[in-house]
Design a protein around this motif. Sequence first.
Motif, PDB file in Angstrom:
ATOM      1  N   LYS A  78       0.810  -1.341   0.072  1.00 41.39           N
ATOM      2  CA  LYS A  78      -0.029  -0.054   0.088  1.00 41.39           C
ATOM      3  C   LYS A  78       0.791   1.228   0.119  1.00 41.39           C
ATOM      4  CE  LYS A  78      -3.772   2.072   2.666  1.00 41.39           C
ATOM      5  NZ  LYS A  78      -4.708   1.979   3.699  1.00 41.39           N
ATOM      6  N   SER A 101      -2.807  -1.024  -3.279  1.00 43.42           N
ATOM      7  CA  SER A 101      -3.622  -0.373  -2.718  1.00 43.42           C
ATOM      8  C   SER A 101      -3.159   1.100  -2.574  1.00 43.42           C
ATOM      9  CB  SER A 101      -4.599  -0.784  -1.533  1.00 43.42           C
ATOM     10  OG  SER A 101      -3.818  -0.950  -0.502  1.00 43.42           O
ATOM     11  N   ALA A 102      -4.184   2.285  -2.540  1.00 41.27           N
ATOM     12  CA  ALA A 102      -3.380   3.681  -2.316  1.00 41.27           C
ATOM     13  C   ALA A 102      -4.463   4.280  -1.435  1.00 41.27           C
ATOM     14  CB  ALA A 102      -2.926   4.235  -3.499  1.00 41.27           C
ATOM     15  N   ILE A 107      -1.364   6.758 -12.307  1.00 43.01           N
ATOM     16  CA  ILE A 107      -1.530   5.837 -10.936  1.00 43.01           C
ATOM     17  C   ILE A 107      -2.061   4.430 -11.519  1.00 43.01           C
ATOM     18  CG2 ILE A 107      -2.777   5.730  -9.076  1.00 43.01           C
ATOM     19  CD1 ILE A 107      -2.913   8.682  -8.846  1.00 43.01           C
ATOM     20  N   VAL A 129      -3.229   1.104  -9.615  1.00 46.98           N
ATOM     21  CA  VAL A 129      -3.508   0.420  -8.543  1.00 46.98           C
ATOM     22  C   VAL A 129      -4.329  -0.783  -8.580  1.00 46.98           C
ATOM     23  CG1 VAL A 129      -4.700   0.870  -6.061  1.00 46.98           C
ATOM     24  CG2 VAL A 129      -3.429   2.516  -7.452  1.00 46.98           C
ATOM     25  N   LEU A 131      -8.156   2.193  -4.830  1.00 46.82           N
ATOM     26  CA  LEU A 131      -7.697   3.581  -4.584  1.00 46.82           C
ATOM     27  C   LEU A 131      -8.746   4.485  -4.247  1.00 46.82           C
ATOM     28  CD1 LEU A 131      -5.659   5.801  -5.653  1.00 46.82           C
ATOM     29  CD2 LEU A 131      -6.836   6.057  -7.780  1.00 46.82           C
ATOM     30  N   ILE A 169      -5.718   7.293 -14.363  1.00 44.44           N
ATOM     31  CA  ILE A 169      -5.830   6.054 -13.241  1.00 44.44           C
ATOM     32  C   ILE A 169      -6.405   4.924 -13.761  1.00 44.44           C
ATOM     33  CG2 ILE A 169      -7.055   5.551 -11.223  1.00 44.44           C
ATOM     34  CD1 ILE A 169      -7.270   8.428 -10.258  1.00 44.44           C
ATOM     35  N   THR A 217      -7.382   1.395 -12.281  1.00 45.15           N
ATOM     36  CA  THR A 217      -7.649   0.707 -10.848  1.00 45.15           C
ATOM     37  C   THR A 217      -8.961  -0.277 -11.029  1.00 45.15           C
ATOM     38  OG1 THR A 217      -7.818   0.867  -8.593  1.00 45.15           O
ATOM     39  CG2 THR A 217      -9.050   2.185  -9.916  1.00 45.15           C
ATOM     40  N   PHE A 271     -12.389   2.229  -7.013  1.00 47.64           N
ATOM     41  CA  PHE A 271     -11.997   3.781  -7.113  1.00 47.64           C
ATOM     42  C   PHE A 271     -13.152   4.204  -5.935  1.00 47.64           C
ATOM     43  CE2 PHE A 271     -12.176   7.904  -9.295  1.00 47.64           C
ATOM     44  CZ  PHE A 271     -10.994   8.124  -8.669  1.00 47.64           C
TER      45      PHE A 271
END
Length: 147
Positions: A53, A70-71, A81, A83, A87, A99, A101, A104
């Motif tokens: 993370k 994960s972020a 980004i 992920v 996210l 992004i 992911t 979200f």
Amino acid sequence: MFNQSKKSEGKSIMPTSNINLIGNGTNIQGDIVCEGDIRIDGQVTGLVSTKAKIVVGPEGEITGDLECDSADILGKVTGIIKVKDLLFLKGNATIKGDIYTAHFEMEPSVKFNGRCYMDPSDAPPASSSAISDHQHGRTLVQEEETV
């Protein structure tokens, strides 16, 4: 007396931690690649990548790409980004970039300027005409001419 030390073989004297911290006031120019969690409260120019993370604190700023499982982002990120799982953009986060992911979440106070891809089939192919200019923290898109 010395035989007792053999019992502790394989044990670490100091506990190990998989949490990495870039403190406020720290400025790193270069890539960060690690296995454990990372929290950034300072400034990083370059790739930040982990199999765990990433947390970007309210004072944290990244100019470059992020890659992680994960972020949680509360600071500023200028770059792509990626992920794998969740996210979460919180507080007064400012995101400039695309992004990628699976999941979200974004609070209403966040500023996000870019595109979001949540299905791998929606993402542009690797040979797209997008060119990243990391020195200036922006993504340039070249338009293809039609004949």
